[in-house]
Scaffold this motif. Structure first.
Motif, PDB file in Angstrom:
ATOM      1  N   ASP A   9     -14.596  25.395  50.455  1.00  0.00           N
ATOM      2  CA  ASP A   9     -15.532  24.291  50.658  1.00  0.00           C
ATOM      3  C   ASP A   9     -15.561  23.785  52.098  1.00  0.00           C
ATOM      4  O   ASP A   9     -16.288  22.836  52.408  1.00  0.00           O
ATOM      5  CB  ASP A   9     -15.233  23.142  49.695  1.00  0.00           C
ATOM      6  CG  ASP A   9     -13.842  22.547  49.876  1.00  0.00           C
ATOM      7  OD1 ASP A   9     -13.168  22.858  50.881  1.00  0.00           O
ATOM      8  OD2 ASP A   9     -13.415  21.750  49.004  1.00  0.00           O
ATOM      9  N   GLY A  10     -14.780  24.400  52.986  1.00  0.00           N
ATOM     10  CA  GLY A  10     -14.799  24.019  54.390  1.00  0.00           C
ATOM     11  C   GLY A  10     -13.974  22.800  54.730  1.00  0.00           C
ATOM     12  O   GLY A  10     -14.038  22.298  55.861  1.00  0.00           O
ATOM     13  N   THR A  11     -13.159  22.324  53.794  1.00  0.00           N
ATOM     14  CA  THR A  11     -12.343  21.137  54.030  1.00  0.00           C
ATOM     15  C   THR A  11     -11.521  21.278  55.308  1.00  0.00           C
ATOM     16  O   THR A  11     -10.884  22.311  55.544  1.00  0.00           O
ATOM     17  CB  THR A  11     -11.384  20.907  52.847  1.00  0.00           C
ATOM     18  OG1 THR A  11     -12.154  20.654  51.678  1.00  0.00           O
ATOM     19  CG2 THR A  11     -10.448  19.742  53.111  1.00  0.00           C
ATOM     20  N   VAL A  12     -11.532  20.225  56.120  1.00  0.00           N
ATOM     21  CA  VAL A  12     -10.624  20.146  57.262  1.00  0.00           C
ATOM     22  C   VAL A  12      -9.514  19.155  56.931  1.00  0.00           C
ATOM     23  O   VAL A  12      -8.337  19.506  56.912  1.00  0.00           O
ATOM     24  CB  VAL A  12     -11.367  19.733  58.547  1.00  0.00           C
ATOM     25  CG1 VAL A  12     -10.380  19.589  59.707  1.00  0.00           C
ATOM     26  CG2 VAL A  12     -12.440  20.759  58.890  1.00  0.00           C
ATOM     27  N   ALA A  13      -9.879  17.914  56.685  1.00  0.00           N
ATOM     28  CA  ALA A  13      -8.903  16.884  56.320  1.00  0.00           C
ATOM     29  C   ALA A  13      -9.358  16.224  55.028  1.00  0.00           C
ATOM     30  O   ALA A  13     -10.547  15.975  54.832  1.00  0.00           O
ATOM     31  CB  ALA A  13      -8.784  15.848  57.429  1.00  0.00           C
ATOM     32  N   ALA A  14      -8.404  15.951  54.153  1.00  0.00           N
ATOM     33  CA  ALA A  14      -8.739  15.361  52.855  1.00  0.00           C
ATOM     34  C   ALA A  14      -7.601  14.447  52.426  1.00  0.00           C
ATOM     35  O   ALA A  14      -6.468  14.580  52.892  1.00  0.00           O
ATOM     36  CB  ALA A  14      -8.963  16.458  51.819  1.00  0.00           C
ATOM     37  N   PRO A  15      -7.857  13.512  51.530  1.00  0.00           N
ATOM     38  CA  PRO A  15      -6.805  12.598  51.076  1.00  0.00           C
ATOM     39  C   PRO A  15      -5.829  13.272  50.124  1.00  0.00           C
ATOM     40  O   PRO A  15      -6.122  14.320  49.538  1.00  0.00           O
ATOM     41  CB  PRO A  15      -7.589  11.492  50.367  1.00  0.00           C
ATOM     42  CG  PRO A  15      -8.838  12.164  49.897  1.00  0.00           C
ATOM     43  CD  PRO A  15      -9.171  13.181  50.951  1.00  0.00           C
ATOM     44  N   ASN A  16      -4.673  12.663  49.985  1.00  0.00           N
ATOM     45  CA  ASN A  16      -3.706  13.087  48.974  1.00  0.00           C
ATOM     46  C   ASN A  16      -4.378  13.092  47.603  1.00  0.00           C
ATOM     47  O   ASN A  16      -5.109  12.173  47.253  1.00  0.00           O
ATOM     48  CB  ASN A  16      -2.524  12.116  48.991  1.00  0.00           C
ATOM     49  CG  ASN A  16      -1.543  12.336  47.852  1.00  0.00           C
ATOM     50  OD1 ASN A  16      -1.232  11.409  47.130  1.00  0.00           O
ATOM     51  ND2 ASN A  16      -1.056  13.543  47.690  1.00  0.00           N
ATOM     52  N   GLY A  17      -4.139  14.149  46.846  1.00  0.00           N
ATOM     53  CA  GLY A  17      -4.742  14.253  45.528  1.00  0.00           C
ATOM     54  C   GLY A  17      -6.100  14.926  45.513  1.00  0.00           C
ATOM     55  O   GLY A  17      -6.697  15.088  44.444  1.00  0.00           O
ATOM     56  N   TYR A  18      -6.597  15.344  46.675  1.00  0.00           N
ATOM     57  CA  TYR A  18      -7.900  16.000  46.747  1.00  0.00           C
ATOM     58  C   TYR A  18      -7.869  17.285  45.918  1.00  0.00           C
ATOM     59  O   TYR A  18      -6.954  18.101  46.042  1.00  0.00           O
ATOM     60  CB  TYR A  18      -8.216  16.318  48.207  1.00  0.00           C
ATOM     61  CG  TYR A  18      -9.567  16.941  48.457  1.00  0.00           C
ATOM     62  CD1 TYR A  18     -10.709  16.151  48.531  1.00  0.00           C
ATOM     63  CD2 TYR A  18      -9.696  18.316  48.640  1.00  0.00           C
ATOM     64  CE1 TYR A  18     -11.955  16.718  48.784  1.00  0.00           C
ATOM     65  CE2 TYR A  18     -10.932  18.892  48.890  1.00  0.00           C
ATOM     66  CZ  TYR A  18     -12.057  18.090  48.955  1.00  0.00           C
ATOM     67  OH  TYR A  18     -13.286  18.656  49.203  1.00  0.00           O
ATOM     68  N   PRO A  19      -8.847  17.494  45.049  1.00  0.00           N
ATOM     69  CA  PRO A  19      -8.800  18.678  44.178  1.00  0.00           C
ATOM     70  C   PRO A  19      -8.989  19.973  44.958  1.00  0.00           C
ATOM     71  O   PRO A  19      -9.860  20.070  45.829  1.00  0.00           O
ATOM     72  CB  PRO A  19      -9.956  18.439  43.201  1.00  0.00           C
ATOM     73  CG  PRO A  19     -10.888  17.510  43.919  1.00  0.00           C
ATOM     74  CD  PRO A  19     -10.016  16.638  44.771  1.00  0.00           C
ATOM     75  N   ASN A  20      -8.173  20.940  44.644  1.00  0.00           N
ATOM     76  CA  ASN A  20      -8.278  22.262  45.257  1.00  0.00           C
ATOM     77  C   ASN A  20      -9.084  23.160  44.325  1.00  0.00           C
ATOM     78  O   ASN A  20      -8.559  23.721  43.365  1.00  0.00           O
ATOM     79  CB  ASN A  20      -6.889  22.849  45.499  1.00  0.00           C
ATOM     80  CG  ASN A  20      -6.948  24.229  46.145  1.00  0.00           C
ATOM     81  OD1 ASN A  20      -8.011  24.707  46.529  1.00  0.00           O
ATOM     82  ND2 ASN A  20      -5.791  24.863  46.270  1.00  0.00           N
ATOM     83  N   THR A  21     -10.372  23.276  44.613  1.00  0.00           N
ATOM     84  CA  THR A  21     -11.250  24.130  43.809  1.00  0.00           C
ATOM     85  C   THR A  21     -11.575  25.429  44.537  1.00  0.00           C
ATOM     86  O   THR A  21     -12.491  26.155  44.142  1.00  0.00           O
ATOM     87  CB  THR A  21     -12.559  23.389  43.479  1.00  0.00           C
ATOM     88  OG1 THR A  21     -13.224  23.041  44.707  1.00  0.00           O
ATOM     89  CG2 THR A  21     -12.277  22.121  42.684  1.00  0.00           C
ATOM     90  N   ASN A  22     -10.824  25.715  45.592  1.00  0.00           N
ATOM     91  CA  ASN A  22     -11.097  26.892  46.412  1.00  0.00           C
ATOM     92  C   ASN A  22     -10.507  28.152  45.796  1.00  0.00           C
ATOM     93  O   ASN A  22      -9.600  28.100  44.964  1.00  0.00           O
ATOM     94  CB  ASN A  22     -10.515  26.684  47.809  1.00  0.00           C
ATOM     95  CG  ASN A  22     -11.088  25.457  48.485  1.00  0.00           C
ATOM     96  OD1 ASN A  22     -12.264  25.408  48.805  1.00  0.00           O
ATOM     97  ND2 ASN A  22     -10.249  24.443  48.693  1.00  0.00           N
TER      98      ASN A  22
END
Length: 401
Positions: free
Chosen positions: A354-367
């Motif tokens: 999904d192109g995530t660079v920075a995300a909060p704690n608990g961010y779902p990993n759907t990659n």
């Protein structure tokens, strides 16, 4: 003369056996550890001093802290389910042996199913730790002082074997393993560390292998190696190869950015065949690490954006490519590295990202960090470790998730 000839043949045969037994294998496991006998644990509520075996298909509710005493074993068959209430923790002084399977993993979670709501495995003085095919979620609940607890902490020279497991939403270090001999293979670590914490933190003479793991969106560093400033020997020395490290190190900000892999304080790392994407810093070799004996190469570095705002001070725009080997460290690009110069260049071509660079704690990993068939990561590895780069390799030895 004939007797002497036969004697020499026997000696030669025995020497061959001894030498072959000493050869280093690519991966070492501790699944053959002899552990104390244990007996079935009845399903239902458990707390206090516990030993025995959690049973397939049964559900256990932990209402208060659990302690496994020295000489005792807490084991689990595949498919056991453990629900933890009241921010309880497992204190392991004996042996922990969680043996799930691909078809029937073991589950540990809190009743609240939220990050930081139970205490994990506090195993400073454990005798042995084995975790295979287990889901361990939402650890890191605060201790009596209010500080987040590590998911798994060991401070003893014991074998620690963690394979094929999933860890999500911890609040501090996911693994803090000191003095131990480690085998950390094919795990997936996602969205752990609230504002701090490493994915795999190995210190104080730790030895072993960290390979084929995925570490995604860790607050601090994905993999950190150190020895001790006050006790420099024995040195931490770890093979770190074929890991996929994505979007790590952002939640601490520029004062102490996290890294994909870091080596410092007299530690030695052998860092090869890793895929590093969108991490605040890539590979950082500190000047107090043992850089004479540290080796590295055949790593792929990529960024999906040119710059990204620091989370603590958004006025700072971080050039991710400049930090593949950050100027604050002594690591240098290697001729065997694949280093992206722009978007699209040396894109590892994950199946889904999904192109995530920075995300909060608990961010779902759907990659899905498996590689498309045209990925440049194939056939780019140091073959001492693997022909390919990253956690998912064409020979089937890699991550099974």
């Amino acid at each position: 003369m004939k007797k002497r000839y036969h004697y020499l043949l026997i000696v030669g045969y025995l020497l061959t056996i001894i030498l072959n037994s000493c050869k280093k294998q690519e991966v070492t496991t501790f699944s053959k550890i002899k552990i104390p006998a244990s007996s079935p644990i009845a399903p239902g509520n458990i707390s206090g001093f516990v030993k025995g075996t959690l049973l397939t298909g049964e559900t256990y509710t932990v209402a208060g802290d659990v302690t496994v005493k020295k000489g005792d074993t807490l084991a689990s068959q595949p498919g056991a389910i453990v629900i933890v209430k009241n921010n309880a923790q497992f204190t392991i002084q004996g042996v922990l042996q969680l043996l799930g399977s691909k078809d029937q993993p073991i589950f540990f979670n809190s009743d609240l199913n939220k990050p930081g709501t139970w205490g994990g495995f506090q195993a400073d003085s454990a005798q042995a730790i084995t975790i295979k095919w287990a889901h361990i979620d939402n650890t890191g609940g605060p201790d009596a002082s209010g500080s987040a607890r590590r998911t798994i902490v060991v401070n003893n020279a014991i074998p620690v074997d963690i394979e094929d497991s999933w860890f999500t939403n911890g609040q501090d270090d996911l693994m803090g393993l000191f003095h131990a001999t480690v085998t950390i293979l094919r795990n997936t670590i996602s969205s752990s560390g609230s504002t701090d914490g490493e994915g795999i933190n190995l210190k104080s003479g730790a030895k072993g292998v960290v390979a084929y793991n995925v570490v995604f969106s860790q607050a601090g560093s994905g993999i950190k190696l150190e020895t001790s400033a006050s006790i420099p020997f024995p040195q931490t020395e770890v093979d770190v190869y074929n890991n996929t490290l994505v979007s790590n190190g952002w939640r601490r900000g520029s004062a102490e950015p996290g890294r994909a892999v870091s080596v410092g304080v007299n530690a030695i790392g052998h860092i090869y065949n890793n895929i590093i994407v969108n991490c605040y810093h890539g590979i950082e070799l500190f000047n107090d690490g043992d850089l004479v004996h540290t080796t590295y190469g055949n790593n792929l570095f990529y960024a999906t954006v040119d710059t990204y705002a620091d989370l603590v001070d958004p006025s700072q725009k971080i050039n991710i490519r400049d930090n593949f080997y950050p100027a604050s460290g002594l690591g240098k690009p290697q001729p065997t590295d694949l280093i992206s110069k722009k978007i699209g260049n040396y894109d590892p071509l994950f199946m889904k990202f999904d192109g995530t660079v920075a995300a909060p704690n608990g961010y779902p990993n759907t990659n899905d960090f498996r590689l498309q068939s045209s990925s440049p990561a194939f056939s780019a590895g140091n073959t001492k470790y693997n022909l390919d780069l990253g956690a998912y390799t064409s020979d089937g030895k890699g991550n099974q998730h």
